[in-house]
Write a protein that holds these residues in place. Structure first.
Motif, PDB file in Angstrom:
ATOM      1  N   SER A 157      -6.031   2.397  13.237  1.00 60.56           N
ATOM      2  CA  SER A 157      -4.614   2.042  13.274  1.00 60.56           C
ATOM      3  C   SER A 157      -4.248   1.134  12.110  1.00 60.56           C
ATOM      4  O   SER A 157      -3.196   1.315  11.477  1.00 60.56           O
ATOM      5  CB  SER A 157      -4.293   1.344  14.606  1.00 60.56           C
ATOM      6  OG  SER A 157      -3.012   0.767  14.577  1.00 60.56           O
ATOM      7  N   ARG A 214      -1.597   2.067   9.097  1.00 64.83           N
ATOM      8  CA  ARG A 214      -0.385   1.272   8.896  1.00 64.83           C
ATOM      9  C   ARG A 214      -0.347   0.654   7.500  1.00 64.83           C
ATOM     10  O   ARG A 214       0.706   0.581   6.865  1.00 64.83           O
ATOM     11  CB  ARG A 214      -0.308   0.169   9.956  1.00 64.83           C
ATOM     12  CG  ARG A 214       0.154   0.667  11.308  1.00 64.83           C
ATOM     13  CD  ARG A 214      -0.058  -0.384  12.395  1.00 64.83           C
ATOM     14  NE  ARG A 214       0.471  -1.696  12.039  1.00 64.83           N
ATOM     15  CZ  ARG A 214       1.756  -2.053  12.116  1.00 64.83           C
ATOM     16  NH1 ARG A 214       2.649  -1.153  12.532  1.00 64.83           N
ATOM     17  NH2 ARG A 214       2.151  -3.263  11.799  1.00 64.83           N
ATOM     18  N   GLN A 240      -2.155   4.212  16.234  1.00 70.79           N
ATOM     19  CA  GLN A 240      -1.287   3.149  16.729  1.00 70.79           C
ATOM     20  C   GLN A 240      -0.694   3.491  18.088  1.00 70.79           C
ATOM     21  O   GLN A 240      -0.436   2.599  18.901  1.00 70.79           O
ATOM     22  CB  GLN A 240      -0.165   2.885  15.716  1.00 70.79           C
ATOM     23  CG  GLN A 240       0.677   1.653  16.021  1.00 70.79           C
ATOM     24  CD  GLN A 240      -0.112   0.369  15.928  1.00 70.79           C
ATOM     25  OE1 GLN A 240      -1.074   0.291  15.169  1.00 70.79           O
ATOM     26  NE2 GLN A 240       0.272  -0.636  16.693  1.00 70.79           N
TER      27      GLN A 240
END
Length: 639
Positions: free
Chosen positions: A471, A475, A591
């Motif tokens: 995640s 990101r 995520q």
């Protein structure tokens, strides 16, 4: 020599004690000795972390007075729904165990009667007392508002960092040689807390804490030498920014940030609201506070990180060395493998993408992510570099015989076939982690059904480590590739808070006043902002924690994208097909599972119902992005 006539003692003189004469105190001055206080030490097990979304599954309590156990209370509680698998892993309490247990409305009156008139004690009391008060409100029972003692707060006052690395119940129980080891069951933990309480009271007695009334202020005193330093906050600006406590030789002892008022924040270090022991020690040796005023709260937080990295203050505990944060990478060789590296490197020109996830807080966390991928894909685990053609006399390892490796070392798998496996691993790292989640969720559920909780906890930790690392890379990567992003957010007092981000690094920030046209400020910021060299994505051009702060700000309510410059080197699946061009994230990324742990359960349920390999509907596209450019920020919008 003449002598004075004797003076008759007055009534007031007779009331004064003579030296050495015992003093009889009034009853209200005596207080209640701790040896006469009845304590009820309570511990709860619950289905989650907050009373609003979770319920009690077990109550355990021990009533003690003067070191003697007067009684115990223990019962399982039916929470009214299934217990999540990860809670069962932690506590050993399964849904089957509480099906026949009484509900909280039946249990609470008995507990309140057991604890009536006593002082409640708990380790991290706000958690347990919060659940009990919520249960009382839910069942319409009046809460008696007893005095509460938190053994965590007592421990912080008398247990130093040299003695114990933290103030968790298990750590304190080991330190004080408790007769019962805490095991995340309510009664066992309550019994261990009793031993911890008695040990803490023994340490507090020489400090004058001998009566119940003393406990109310035992954890809140402000040392005189700390209180005398309050003048250090005088003259500090009432604005957001960064403050630096300086000690002998002008050494930077501590760096902090305030998003509203530097003066107000620094003043808290000289009051009872500051609970950290190391901060009191720092204030004792500090002689000055240097402020750095910032334009926006985000700039204050970012400058705090940079100053910590620059000065490495001894009283700061946040990450100071981004180069020490490990990443997990698919190595660049004919038969790639998963390795832990300290630096993100560019993809090889003639090989598969060198996928990265991370960065991780520690090498152990990175290894957990690797273990999760090894459990999900038959990628080789040997550490040596393999030649294109197998070496004569090479032999395969045990994993090949178990079907967990295709044995390319002995020719059991061609390069093309092996790279097909590598492509699946890379896809899980860069995009959809569903294969890893499904493999581990299924295994965790099976292990819980078999009551093999320790093995289930290992599988859970591996999955969690992988999801967090994937995640974070998913990101950080898109913002690291973005050459320039400008965003704005309305200020509470009117006008705009404007931020310039280049390759994940805050390159500038400014504000505009109510009614002013923001475009001149935006253009000036773009011209004067810091020039940032492109990094090797997914690593940003700054400390990863700085990019995390920027992302949190960009995703906060009210933020509007002004412009987003696409990366000229971006591939089709990275940015060029995304709405807005330069800032896109995978729809099916890790995520989603980090934000919503229940997504794992839905994945298992959808698989069981036959909806598909991942149970999720097909999205309209492979990527999702915030729209970039031309969001219409006008002078009247924040007026």
């Amino acid at each position: 020599m003449p002598t004075s006539p004797p003076v008759e003692p007055t009534r007031a003189d007779l009331a004064l004690p003579r030296p050495g004469q015992p003093v009889q105190l009034a009853l209200d001055e005596l207080g209640t000795p701790l040896s006469e206080v009845t304590f009820v030490v309570v511990d709860l097990e619950t289905t989650g972390g907050t009373p609003q979304s979770s319920a009690i599954t077990e109550i355990g309590a021990v009533k003690v007075r003067g070191g003697e156990v007067l009684g115990e209370f223990q019962t399982l509680v039916n929470p009214g729904g299934p217990i999540p698998a990860f809670i069962s892993v932690l506590t050993g309490i399964t849904t089957a165990m509480v099906v026949q247990a009484p509900r909280i409305e039946e249990v609470l009156p008995s507990f309140l009667e057991f604890a009536r008139g006593a002082v409640l004690v708990a380790h991290n009391a706000p958690f347990d007392i919060g659940f009990l008060k919520a249960a009382a409100a839910q069942t319409h029972h009046p809460w008696p508002s007893p005095q509460v003692v938190d053994t965590v707060r007592l421990a912080r006052a008398v247990v130093t960092r040299d003695e114990a690395p933290n103030h968790k119940l298990g750590t304190l129980a080991a330190l004080f040689h408790a007769t019962v080891a805490p095991d995340h069951r309510a009664l066992s933990d309550a019994r261990a807390t009793v031993d911890v309480l008695h040990a803490l009271l023994g340490r507090l007695a020489p400090l004058g804490v001998t009566h119940l009334e003393d406990l109310a202020t035992a954890t809140d005193p402000v040392p005189a030498e700390v209180r005398r330093k309050r003048h250090l906050a005088d003259g500090l600006p009432d604005a957001p920014g960064v403050y630096m406590f300086r000690g002998p030789g002008d050494e930077v002892l501590y760096v902090g940030a305030s998003t509203t008022s530097l003066r107000t924040r620094v003043r808290t270090y000289f009051t009872a609201s500051e609970k950290r022991r190391r901060m009191a020690e720092m204030v004792r040796i500090a002689h000055a506070v240097t402020p750095v005023v910032c334009a926006t709260p985000l700039e204050a937080r970012v400058r705090e990180l940079r100053l910590i990295a620059e000065h490495s203050p001894r009283y700061n505990r946040r990450s100071r060395s981004p180069e020490r944060m490990p990443w997990v990478r698919l190595s660049a060789e004919p038969y790639p493998r998963l390795v832990i590296v300290r630096q993100v490197r560019a993809d090889p020109p003639d090989g598969p993408p060198a996928s990265h996830i991370g960065p991780f807080a520690s090498r152990g966390a990175a290894q957990s992510a690797i273990d999760a991928l090894h459990e999900s894909f038959p990628i080789r685990q040997c550490a040596r570099r393999l030649p294109v053609a197998p070496s004569p006399g090479a032999s395969s390892c045990a994993l090949a015989g178990m079907g967990r490796c295709g044995a390319p070392c002995v020719g059991g798998q061609s390069i093309a076939d092996y790279l097909g496996v590598v492509a699946q691993v890379g896809s899980a790292m860069r995009g959809d982690p569903a294969p890893v989640v499904l493999a581990h969720a299924t295994r965790i559920a099976d292990l819980v059904d078999q009551e093999r909780f320790e093995e289930a906890a290992v599988a859970r930790d591996r999955l969690t480590g992988f999801l967090r690392g994937a995640s974070r890379a998913q990101r950080l990567g898109p913002l690291a590739r973005c050459p320039e992003l400008v965003a704005a957010r309305p200020r509470d007092v009117g006008g705009w808070e404007i931020v310039l981000v280049r390759h994940g690094r805050l390159a500038g920030a400014t504000t505009t006043s109510r009614g002013a046209d923001p475009w001149p400020a935006i253009r000036a910021l773009q011209v004067t902002g810091e020039q940032v060299q492109p990094p090797v994505a997914p690593a940003p051009a700054t400390h990863p924690e700085e990019t995390d702060l920027v992302l949190a700000w960009l995703e906060s309510p009210g933020v509007r994208l002004v412009s987003v410059a696409p990366d000229a080197a971006a591939t089709v699946d990275e940015a060029s097909t995304a709405r807005g061009g330069g800032w896109a994230s995978p729809v099916r990324g890790a995520q989603a599972f980090v934000d919503d742990p229940a997504a794992i359960a839905r994945l298992l349920a959808s698989l069981a119902s036959g909806r598909g390999p991942d149970g999720r509907p097909e999205p309209a596209g492979d990527t999702d992005a915030r729209p970039g450019g031309g969001m219409g920020v006008g002078a009247t919008d924040a007026a």
